[in-house]
Design an enzyme around this catalytic site. Structure first.
Site, PDB file in Angstrom:
ATOM      1  N   LYS A  95       0.886  -1.174   0.000  1.00  0.00           N
ATOM      2  CA  LYS A  95       0.000   0.000   0.000  1.00  0.00           C
ATOM      3  C   LYS A  95       0.914   1.211   0.000  1.00  0.00           C
ATOM      4  O   LYS A  95       1.576   1.500   0.993  1.00  0.00           O
ATOM      5  CB  LYS A  95      -0.909  -0.003   1.229  1.00  0.00           C
ATOM      6  N   ALA A 182      -9.283   6.265   3.623  1.00  0.00           N
ATOM      7  CA  ALA A 182      -8.997   7.212   4.701  1.00  0.00           C
ATOM      8  C   ALA A 182     -10.182   8.128   4.897  1.00  0.00           C
ATOM      9  O   ALA A 182     -10.883   8.443   3.934  1.00  0.00           O
ATOM     10  CB  ALA A 182      -7.760   8.046   4.420  1.00  0.00           C
TER      11      ALA A 182
END
Lengths: 255, 99
Positions: A95, A182
């Protein structure tokens, strides 16, 4: 719920869990269990000579690891971190987080794009944490990222979805895997994201910092599943006028 | 002139070489490990020896760490083939909680 396929591997869960900020390892393990997640994120940090270095052994259940490059500001840092992660966790999944400032932790799109290209050349399967810019997401997808991972608001802010229109555009423009990574604050954010047709959700703070992380993890699991089922069953078209559900036909009279 | 040339097997030079060798070997060398300075007296300048020294007595399993030397990854299989020098920068990392 339909299965999720990443890099040729099938998964039942569409929720990826972060492992940071939990009050203790027991609560983390309980939360991971309740979340139903099969993939968890992990960071790479310097060995602590006077502390605990057995984090990975303390995670009870078997998970697939998605290591991150959290905290990296430059291409060089991110590439070395990715290589260390690959060596450490024996996975070529990464990631990619490449941030531009310490206050907002927003991704640096230019550095990110260049680093993605380099990592793909080095054989990594890149999950690119990026801003919610549809063009950037499309470019990252075209470059060969396994998944683009746009934010919906800054990391850990819990502000939820700030630009739903951009998310709709991203989904429309990208045909591959898209996870939101997020800004999720509450289960309804996760549900909404899934209703928009996203492939999954990655979250950490909204569970870890809640008062009861295992229960919140379960709530997120249900929200993701609920949103996905909603999306898959075809949401009705929106109308500015009311459309009666009960027929007027057969009504006794108009008094 | 001929007398001045170095002969490794001459008793005088043998003693001198041994002296230089042992002095080098017994001197503490500085290494920057995870951002901090550490001094080690090594007999073997292989990366694997330094790692062993660093993690010994700390109860750390070498199978759970990854290493970079001067900002370049060194795979575990290469540790014992990699030479190190004084003031090399070494990063030793472990998996950690992350989001």
């Amino acid at each position: 719920m339909d299965k999720l396929f990443i890099d040729g591997i099938s998964f039942e869960s569409r929720l990826i869990m972060g492992t940071s900020l939990f009050p203790n390892i027991d609560i983390l393990n309980k939360s991971l269990e309740k979340s139903g997640s099969e993939i968890i994120t992990m960071a790479v940090r310097r060995l602590n000579v006077s502390g605990d270095n057995d984090f990975i052994k303390q995670v009870k259940k078997k998970f697939r690891f998605l290591p991150n490059t959290a905290g990296c500001f430059t291409k060089k840092e991110a590439i070395l971190t990715a290589e260390l992660a690959r060596e450490l966790l024996q996975t070529n999944w990464i990631k990619l987080e490449l941030i531009s400032d310490e206050e907002m932790l927003l991704p640096d799109p230019i550095e990110l794009f260049e680093t993605c290209k380099e990592l793909i050349k080095k054989g990594f399967k890149v999950f690119a944490y990026c801003s919610d810019d549809p063009i950037l997401c499309k470019r990252l997808e075209d470059e060969g990222c396994v998944s683009v991972m746009p934010l919906v608001s800054p990391i850990g802010s819990g502000l939820g979805i700030r630009n739903e229109h951009n998310l709709e555009l991203i989904r429309k423009m990208c045909s591959g895997l898209i996870f939101v990574d997020a800004g999720i604050g509450q289960p309804s954010d996760a549900s909404k994201i899934m209703e928009l047709g996203f492939d999954g959700v990655l979250l950490n703070s909204s569970v870890a910092r809640s008062l009861d992380p295992p229960t919140m993890a379960e709530a997120m699991k249900l929200a993701v599943a609920s949103g996905r089922l909603g999306f898959k069953s075809g949401l009705i078209e929106k109308s500015k006028l009311a459309l009666n559900s009960t027929t007027f036909k057969g009504k006794i009279s108009n008094f | 002139m001929l007398k001045k040339s170095i002969s490794f097997f001459h008793p005088r030079d043998l003693i001198y070489n041994f002296f230089v060798y042992s002095k080098t070997m017994n001197t503490e060398k500085n290494f920057l490990i995870n951002g901090l300075n550490y001094k080690y007296r090594l007999t073997n300048f292989q990366l694997s020896c330094l790692i062993e020294k660093f993690i010994e007595k700390k109860g750390i399993d070498s199978s759970n760490i990854a290493v970079a030397l001067n900002e370049t990854l060194v795979k575990k299989s290469e540790w014992n083939k990699t030479k190190i020098s004084e003031n090399d920068r070494i990063e030793i990392v472990v998996p950690f909680a992350g989001g």
